[in-house]
Design an enzyme around this catalytic site. Structure first.
Site, PDB file in Angstrom:
ATOM      1  N   CYS A 184       2.983  11.618 -17.893  1.00 17.83           N
ATOM      2  CA  CYS A 184       2.681  10.935 -16.637  1.00 17.83           C
ATOM      3  C   CYS A 184       3.817  11.110 -15.632  1.00 17.83           C
ATOM      4  O   CYS A 184       3.676  10.742 -14.468  1.00 17.83           O
ATOM      5  CB  CYS A 184       2.422   9.448 -16.877  1.00 17.83           C
ATOM      6  SG  CYS A 184       3.824   8.565 -17.580  1.00 17.83           S
TER       7      CYS A 184
ATOM      8  N   GLU B 147      -1.634  12.501 -14.638  1.00 23.33           N
ATOM      9  CA  GLU B 147      -1.215  13.022 -15.933  1.00 23.33           C
ATOM     10  C   GLU B 147      -1.220  14.548 -15.867  1.00 23.33           C
ATOM     11  O   GLU B 147      -2.140  15.146 -15.307  1.00 23.33           O
ATOM     12  CB  GLU B 147      -2.166  12.554 -17.043  1.00 23.33           C
ATOM     13  CG  GLU B 147      -2.232  11.054 -17.237  1.00 23.33           C
ATOM     14  CD  GLU B 147      -1.096  10.507 -18.087  1.00 23.33           C
ATOM     15  OE1 GLU B 147      -0.336  11.320 -18.665  1.00 23.33           O
ATOM     16  OE2 GLU B 147      -0.968   9.275 -18.162  1.00 23.33           O
TER      17      GLU B 147
END
Length: 480
Positions: A427, A473
């Site tokens: 992330c 992500e």
């Protein structure tokens, strides 16, 4: 009891689930009318003399300023957000290639020589968060019992807590529960706990929901010098408010309470106390059902998480069969989702409660080829790797926190020759993950005790789980 409170009680139409604890019949009204008698050591909050924050020096409203802080891309169309994120991920990967090209014995170029596939959009753009934490602090009007998000910093001493009613990422159910909790603590005689050494008790609230509307609330509380018996009075009042008072409109399925003297602590350090309702809520992802505990990790955007797991499954297709190592597995969502295409799945997770949930989830879904181990990955993995057979091949999927993987984890993955493909989910790829990328790809001997063949990046896919924010992500596949 106020007339407004009586009116709200008369007009409540929501069904009330079975209670877990017994509550005195008139306790809540007793607390309202007899605040000082409950605990003489706790003074009622005074707001009349509280300093009010200065009005914004710009023309932006407080709500706009909070939106710019929490969801900085909210002014852009979603298509423009996706384009911005794609270009940002491309810059990060170019930075990675530039750093890898500094290795004198590897033939890395300083440009992107592997495909960056189009970004995968989130199926839902507004109200997508299934978990939100609302803080308590001084609001725009100076009231220290305000629930919301912060503008400013503690270091600068200019923190203002602004209501989150307008934020696009937060669902209406979360906003409703937060407003009700704010109403409750304003009725309570106990002060909010803003700074631990200044006293006070009521802290933030975390709200978790699933796609069918089931709701779990976790209230955090600093006991200070209260006795257990005194704390029990306020716990009972909290339950009554959310079951028989105005908060009943929230229709909570679970109400948890954690007493702690620390900023953050796990279930093992301070137990989550179920005051009311069900022990867990459940969520379905890609046809599998998952149990969610108060502190277990679960992706905040369910619909986009399905897209993420599908992407990981597709990128793992060349390695169908064999064993999957699911490092930082959480409640087992990735491993269980990929279990149909693998012979064996082994998940590793630090949080013991999450491992318990993962084991339960595997049994719940009748998945028999998954096992989950609790502990630090850097401790568990090196010993585990020595006992794994290379028959059928090994595939690793790693999904660490922003802190990245411990060096010993990377070393264990590098030094096990049977792992030919590694899928890294990050992330924050421009943070500590960048160090992991270098360690996975560096020459043998360049990093201490890494003797295994180096990996190289072969494909990357951004997946947007966080609309209106700069984050997404990045799924990055390494092979050797």
């Amino acid at each position: 009891m106020s007339s407004a409170f009586k009116a709200m009680r008369l007009h409540l139409t929501c069904p009330l689930p079975k209670q877990v604890i017994n509550i005195p019949q008139t306790l809540f009204s007793y607390l309202i009318t007899n605040q000082r008698a409950i605990n003489n050591s706790c003074k009622p909050v005074k707001t009349s003399n509280a300093k009010k924050p200065k009005l914004p020096t710009t023309k932006l409203s407080w709500e706009e300023r909070l939106s710019d802080t929490v969801t900085p891309l909210w002014r852009m169309t979603y298509e423009d957000q996706l384009q911005w994120k794609y270009e940002h991920q491309k810059k990060i990967l170019l930075k990675m290639m530039k750093e890898l090209s500094q290795d004198p014995t590897r033939a890395f170029s300083d440009h992107l020589n592997f495909p960056l596939l189009p970004i995968v959009a989130s199926p839902v753009r507004d109200g997508y968060r299934n978990k939100s934490t609302f803080s308590v602090n001084k609001g725009i009007d100076g009231n220290p019992k305000t629930l919301g998000f912060y503008i400013g910093t503690g270091k600068a001493g200019n923190i203002v807590c602004v209501h989150a009613d307008h934020l696009l990422s937060i669902p209406s159910k979360h906003k409703m529960v937060a407003r009700c909790y704010e109403d409750f603590i304003r009725l309570s005689p106990l002060r909010p706990c803003i700074l631990f050494d200044d006293g006070g008790h009521w802290r933030e609230i975390t709200i978790r929901t699933n796609s069918t509307g089931h709701t779990m609330a976790i209230v955090y509380f600093h006991p200070q010098s209260l006795t257990p018996e005194e704390t029990d009075i306020h716990k009972a009042a909290l339950v009554e408010y959310f079951t028989q008072g105005p908060g009943a409109i929230c229709q909570l399925d679970s109400l948890y309470f954690q007493e702690t003297t620390m900023t953050r602590c796990s279930h093992e350090q301070s137990q989550y106390q179920l005051l009311y309702g069900q022990t867990h809520i459940y969520e379905e992802v890609l046809g599998f059902k998952f149990r969610i505990s108060p502190d277990s990790f679960f992706q905040v955007n369910r619909e986009a998480a399905e897209a993420l797991y599908k992407t990981v499954a597709e990128l793992s297709q060349p390695c169908v069969g064999g064993t999957l190592l699911d490092v930082c597995c959480g409640t087992g969502a990735i491993g269980i989702s990929l279990s149909p295409q693998m012979e064996r799945v082994i998940g590793i997770e630090l949080i013991e409660q999450a491992v318990e949930d993962a084991k339960f989830n595997a049994a719940l879904n009748r998945v028999c080829n998954c096992e989950f181990l609790a502990g630090k990955a850097e401790v568990v993995l090196p010993d585990l790797m020595g006992s794994l057979s290379s028959d059928g091949g090994l595939t690793a999927v790693v999904n660490p926190s922003r802190a990245g993987l411990h060096y010993r984890v990377v070393r264990a993955l590098r030094n096990h020759s049977a792992i030919r493909r590694l899928v890294y989910i990050s992330c924050k790829p421009d943070g500590e993950a960048m160090r992991n990328f270098r360690e996975l790809c560096c020459s043998v001997g360049l990093v201490r005790r890494i003797t295994g063949e180096a990996f190289k990046p072969v494909v990357a896919v951004p997946v947007d789980l966080f609309p209106h924010t700069p984050h997404c992500e990045l799924v990055l596949v390494f092979e050797r």
